[in-house]
Write a protein that holds these residues in place. Structure first.
Motif, PDB file in Angstrom:
ATOM      1  N   ARG A  96       7.822   0.332  -2.499  1.00  0.00           N
ATOM      2  CA  ARG A  96       6.735  -0.658  -2.436  1.00  0.00           C
ATOM      3  C   ARG A  96       6.929  -1.778  -3.442  1.00  0.00           C
ATOM      4  N   LEU A  97       7.524  -1.468  -4.588  1.00  0.00           N
ATOM      5  CA  LEU A  97       7.749  -2.515  -5.587  1.00  0.00           C
ATOM      6  C   LEU A  97       8.745  -3.552  -5.085  1.00  0.00           C
ATOM      7  N   LEU A  98       9.663  -3.138  -4.207  1.00  0.00           N
ATOM      8  CA  LEU A  98      10.643  -4.080  -3.678  1.00  0.00           C
ATOM      9  C   LEU A  98      10.007  -5.129  -2.769  1.00  0.00           C
ATOM     10  N   GLN A  99       8.776  -4.880  -2.317  1.00  0.00           N
ATOM     11  CA  GLN A  99       8.103  -5.859  -1.465  1.00  0.00           C
ATOM     12  C   GLN A  99       7.682  -7.096  -2.239  1.00  0.00           C
ATOM     13  N   ASP A 100       7.694  -7.010  -3.572  1.00  0.00           N
ATOM     14  CA  ASP A 100       7.380  -8.154  -4.433  1.00  0.00           C
ATOM     15  C   ASP A 100       5.985  -8.703  -4.128  1.00  0.00           C
ATOM     16  N   SER A 101       5.031  -7.798  -3.917  1.00  0.00           N
ATOM     17  CA  SER A 101       3.650  -8.214  -3.665  1.00  0.00           C
ATOM     18  C   SER A 101       2.919  -8.410  -4.981  1.00  0.00           C
ATOM     19  N   HIS A 102       1.941  -9.302  -4.962  1.00  0.00           N
ATOM     20  CA  HIS A 102       1.151  -9.554  -6.161  1.00  0.00           C
ATOM     21  C   HIS A 102       0.062  -8.508  -6.354  1.00  0.00           C
ATOM     22  N   VAL A 103      -0.294  -7.785  -5.296  1.00  0.00           N
ATOM     23  CA  VAL A 103      -1.335  -6.755  -5.369  1.00  0.00           C
ATOM     24  C   VAL A 103      -0.737  -5.459  -4.847  1.00  0.00           C
ATOM     25  N   LEU A 104      -0.902  -4.386  -5.613  1.00  0.00           N
ATOM     26  CA  LEU A 104      -0.378  -3.075  -5.253  1.00  0.00           C
ATOM     27  C   LEU A 104      -1.532  -2.077  -5.231  1.00  0.00           C
ATOM     28  N   ALA A 105      -1.721  -1.402  -4.093  1.00  0.00           N
ATOM     29  CA  ALA A 105      -2.787  -0.416  -3.936  1.00  0.00           C
ATOM     30  C   ALA A 105      -2.167   0.956  -3.724  1.00  0.00           C
ATOM     31  N   LEU A 106      -2.612   1.941  -4.489  1.00  0.00           N
ATOM     32  CA  LEU A 106      -2.058   3.285  -4.421  1.00  0.00           C
ATOM     33  C   LEU A 106      -3.188   4.296  -4.278  1.00  0.00           C
TER      34      LEU A 106
ATOM     35  N   GLN B 241       2.253 -10.142 -14.244  1.00  0.00           N
ATOM     36  CA  GLN B 241       0.939 -10.694 -13.910  1.00  0.00           C
ATOM     37  C   GLN B 241       0.527 -10.279 -12.499  1.00  0.00           C
ATOM     38  N   ARG B 242       0.641  -8.968 -12.230  1.00  0.00           N
ATOM     39  CA  ARG B 242       0.260  -8.411 -10.929  1.00  0.00           C
ATOM     40  C   ARG B 242      -1.016  -7.585 -11.095  1.00  0.00           C
ATOM     41  N   LEU B 243      -1.595  -7.225  -9.973  1.00  0.00           N
ATOM     42  CA  LEU B 243      -2.805  -6.406  -9.954  1.00  0.00           C
ATOM     43  C   LEU B 243      -2.481  -5.062  -9.302  1.00  0.00           C
ATOM     44  N   VAL B 244      -2.870  -3.974  -9.965  1.00  0.00           N
ATOM     45  CA  VAL B 244      -2.655  -2.622  -9.466  1.00  0.00           C
ATOM     46  C   VAL B 244      -4.005  -1.944  -9.305  1.00  0.00           C
ATOM     47  N   VAL B 245      -4.268  -1.432  -8.113  1.00  0.00           N
ATOM     48  CA  VAL B 245      -5.490  -0.677  -7.819  1.00  0.00           C
ATOM     49  C   VAL B 245      -5.066   0.724  -7.406  1.00  0.00           C
ATOM     50  N   LEU B 246      -5.641   1.735  -8.036  1.00  0.00           N
ATOM     51  CA  LEU B 246      -5.259   3.110  -7.723  1.00  0.00           C
ATOM     52  C   LEU B 246      -6.466   4.019  -7.854  1.00  0.00           C
TER      53      LEU B 246
ATOM     54  N   TYR C  83       0.838  -1.200   0.000  1.00  0.00           N
ATOM     55  CA  TYR C  83       0.000   0.000   0.000  1.00  0.00           C
ATOM     56  C   TYR C  83       0.869   1.244   0.000  1.00  0.00           C
ATOM     57  N   LEU C  84       0.532   2.190  -0.873  1.00  0.00           N
ATOM     58  CA  LEU C  84       1.233   3.468  -0.956  1.00  0.00           C
ATOM     59  C   LEU C  84       0.225   4.587  -0.755  1.00  0.00           C
ATOM     60  N   PRO C  85       0.241   5.266   0.401  1.00  0.00           N
ATOM     61  CA  PRO C  85      -0.684   6.379   0.617  1.00  0.00           C
ATOM     62  C   PRO C  85      -0.252   7.612  -0.151  1.00  0.00           C
TER      63      PRO C  85
ATOM     64  N   GLU D 228       6.019   7.498  12.848  1.00  0.00           N
ATOM     65  CA  GLU D 228       4.709   6.866  12.996  1.00  0.00           C
ATOM     66  C   GLU D 228       4.274   6.193  11.692  1.00  0.00           C
ATOM     67  N   ARG D 229       4.574   6.805  10.568  1.00  0.00           N
ATOM     68  CA  ARG D 229       4.230   6.179   9.284  1.00  0.00           C
ATOM     69  C   ARG D 229       5.017   4.893   9.090  1.00  0.00           C
ATOM     70  N   ASP D 230       6.301   4.912   9.436  1.00  0.00           N
ATOM     71  CA  ASP D 230       7.107   3.694   9.311  1.00  0.00           C
ATOM     72  C   ASP D 230       6.568   2.586  10.208  1.00  0.00           C
ATOM     73  N   ILE D 231       6.152   2.938  11.412  1.00  0.00           N
ATOM     74  CA  ILE D 231       5.621   1.930  12.336  1.00  0.00           C
ATOM     75  C   ILE D 231       4.308   1.376  11.812  1.00  0.00           C
TER      76      ILE D 231
END
Length: 626
Positions: free
Chosen positions: A174-184, A211-216, A107-109, A409-412
């Motif tokens: 966030r891309l380095l997390q190698d997640s299959h779903v990315l939300a922005l 073959q990933r899913l991006v939601v933004l 997740y990227l706020p 706080e954001r990092d935590i």
């Protein structure tokens, strides 16, 4: 255009909107579905009312909402940052909880919250260490920097990057997390047309390639950017106006007798179409009826969600770093990555502390060598050094905490490290640097006052003054640090710290006489503990006899004026004036000061664990929803 946004006389009923939408193919994994999701906002009022959507692998889902808060709520729900009241969220055909989504969706706020004291490459290395995927290598991280156009700025500080560069750097992390779903959440906010085009095109290629899913969330995109997305979800007032393939959106609204006018951006037109017009009562009634009509139409005429088939395996979860890795990463960021900028700030504080010490020493110059000065001036020196002149340094410490706390706080919240590990490492690293600063503050002034040669010339008084003074100043410093951590306002923290430290100074005997204070109040005064350890040693009779520049008193006897012998001043009398003559010289004061430092450090840890700082958010636009 206004005719298209008015009422619907003569419009066909819902049975007339049978849109020959293309059949939805069986989506590959990752496959995400929201089925009738309902959720409330921070004020407890319903914000999402029956959200239904789906998207699959290699797709780019754009959420266009009439308010920023609504779009953010949907993306945070998909990322597992929000809990739902009703409905189901399916991932690969399995019903999942918010906790499961949180561990599998990157997740990227909007506010990325990158550490300003690190360079772009150091920031990426830190994220790689604490949140990197199992199969992500350093070469891939370097390749991501090049693909996102950050190669030329990788050695620049984060706070010197442009908005576009900072947004791309946060995306790279966030891309380095190698997640299959990315939300922005609003990744194109604040970007110009070229940067926004580049970012969305990169996300489209990244989703298709892996073959990933991006939601933004987009509000609103240009026509060129709109053509890049695979699916669109249009919402208003927490209800679905349209959800499906992007290429089917225009035919759907055209059959609903709301075709997009020529040369008009569809995203602008349809967002205007489903936005409540509150300029007048008539316009509000018209737009409200139109929105209700489109919401009912979407509920009855949009094709149902595809059959997810048998439940499949969930995407791999992102396991958080263990305790030892967190400690190593924080030490690496504090001691290595943040240099030389942290060293520069340390040198600035050292210069300030040395300047304060020289100013204090100039005021109390050679106070120990002049017998005609009041012995209370020695008390005044200790009171000024321990209770007054240290305040600029403590205020600097509180400001540093207030400036870094939002990013921490954001990092935590993102799970980069734990609260306890952070505050522990922070105390260890900061106490050592502040000890150096306070030693530089104590030594020059004490030497300029001449008290370092009392009562002997082997600098025993200097070491005693440094030891006791450092303990007392660190106690006050930790008290200020405690209030800086538990108070959300820096002004409130400074006020409370000033009240507590002021009370400690008042009970020392210099401002208020100890006999006028309750006995229990005297025993708990750190200032009184410190003065009882420092002053008796300087006011001994053997110390008073070594005073220089003694001027004999003239005494008149009958008609003859004679000079009396030069008698050293009475040090015991000076202590008696402040009721410190009865305090025995022992080590209990040092033990009490050490215990106070330990207890205050423990309170800082507990306060940081219990009080969670609410990060101030950028003011949003006024809500405009039905």
């Amino acid at each position: 255009m206004r005719d298209r946004l008015t009422g619907h006389p003569g419009i066909l009923g819902p049975e007339g909107y049978a849109l020959p939408l293309r059949p939805v193919p069986c989506l590959q994994h990752p496959h995400l579905q929201l089925r009738g999701v309902e959720a409330s906002g921070s004020n407890g009022l319903p914000l999402l009312r029956g959200i239904t959507l789906e998207a699959g692998a290699a797709e780019l889902l754009a959420i266009m909402a009439t308010t920023e808060k609504e779009g953010t709520q949907i993306v945070e729900t998909i990322a597992g940052r929000r809990r739902i009241k009703r409905g189901d969220i399916l991932l690969n055909g399995r019903s999942v909880s918010a906790r499961t989504l949180r561990s599998r969706v990157a997740y990227l706020p909007t506010e990325s919250g990158l550490s300003p004291g690190l360079t772009a490459q150091q920031t990426l290395s830190f994220y790689m260490l604490v949140r990197g995927g199992r199969n992500t290598t350093a070469l891939e991280a370097e390749a991501v920097l090049q693909e996102l156009g950050l190669e030329a700025t990788k050695h620049c500080l984060v706070n010197t990057l442009t908005t576009s560069e900072a947004r791309r750097l946060a995306l790279a992390c966030r891309l380095l997390q190698d997640s299959h779903v990315l939300a922005l959440d609003r990744p194109t906010h604040g970007l110009d047309i070229f940067d926004a085009f580049f970012l969305v095109e990169y996300l489209r290629q990244w989703a298709s390639r892996g073959q990933r899913l991006v939601v933004l969330t987009l509000h609103p995109p240009t026509y060129e950017i709109l053509t890049m997305v695979s699916r669109v979800t249009l919402t208003s007032g927490g209800r679905i106006m349209y959800s499906g393939l992007r290429r089917d959106m225009l035919p759907y609204f055209a059959l609903a007798e709301f075709p997009c006018p020529p040369f008009k951006n569809p995203s602008d037109y349809y967002l205007d179409l489903v936005t409540l017009d509150d300029l007048s009562a008539e316009a509000m009634l018209e737009s409200s009826q139109r929105i209700d009509h489109l919401a009912e139409l979407a509920r009855t005429r949009l094709p149902p969600l595809s059959d997810p088939g048998p439940p499949g395996a969930l995407p791999p979860s992102r396991s958080g770093p263990n305790i030892f890795l967190q400690i190593y990463a924080l030490l690496l960021r504090t001691l290595i990555y943040s240099q030389p900028w942290t060293l520069t700030r340390l040198l600035r504080k050292i210069v300030i502390s040395a300047s304060l010490s020289v100013l204090l020493g100039a005021i109390f110059w050679d106070v120990a060598g002049e017998s005609n000065l009041y012995l209370r001036d020695r008390l005044g020196y200790h009171y000024a050094s321990l209770g007054i002149f240290f305040w600029p340094l403590s205020l600097l410490a509180m400001c540093d905490i207030a400036n870094t706390r939002p990013n921490i706080e954001r990092d935590i919240r993102d799970g980069l490290y734990g609260r306890f590990i952070y505050i522990l490492i922070e105390l260890i690293c900061s106490v050592s640097s502040w000890c150096l600063i306070y030693l530089i503050y104590l030594a020059p002034a004490f030497a300029m006052s001449g008290l370092h040669l009392v009562p002997d010339e082997n600098l025993t008084s200097l070491w005693n003054h440094l030891a006791v003074g450092l303990l007392y100043l660190m106690l006050q410093h930790l008290i200020c640090t405690f209030f800086a951590h538990v108070c959300k306002s820096t002004y409130l923290a400074a006020l409370l710290a000033g009240v507590v430290v002021g009370e400690m100074s008042l009970a020392g005997g210099v401002t208020l006489h100890l006999n006028n204070l309750p006995s229990w109040y005297q025993r708990i005064s750190p200032m009184q503990w410190s003065l009882s350890l420092l002053l008796p040693r300087l006011h001994r009779s053997e110390s008073m006899s070594k005073l220089a520049n003694c001027r004999p008193k003239q005494i008149q006897r009958q008609d003859i004026i004679i000079q009396a012998a030069c008698e050293p001043p009475d040090g015991a009398l000076a202590l008696r004036e402040v009721a410190l003559d009865k305090v025995a010289l022992n080590v209990r004061g040092e033990l009490w000061l050490g215990a106070g430092v330990a207890v205050t450090a423990l309170l800082i840890v507990l306060g940081f664990l219990c009080v969670k700082y609410a990060t101030p958010k950028r003011p949003r636009s006024a809500p405009n929803k039905p």
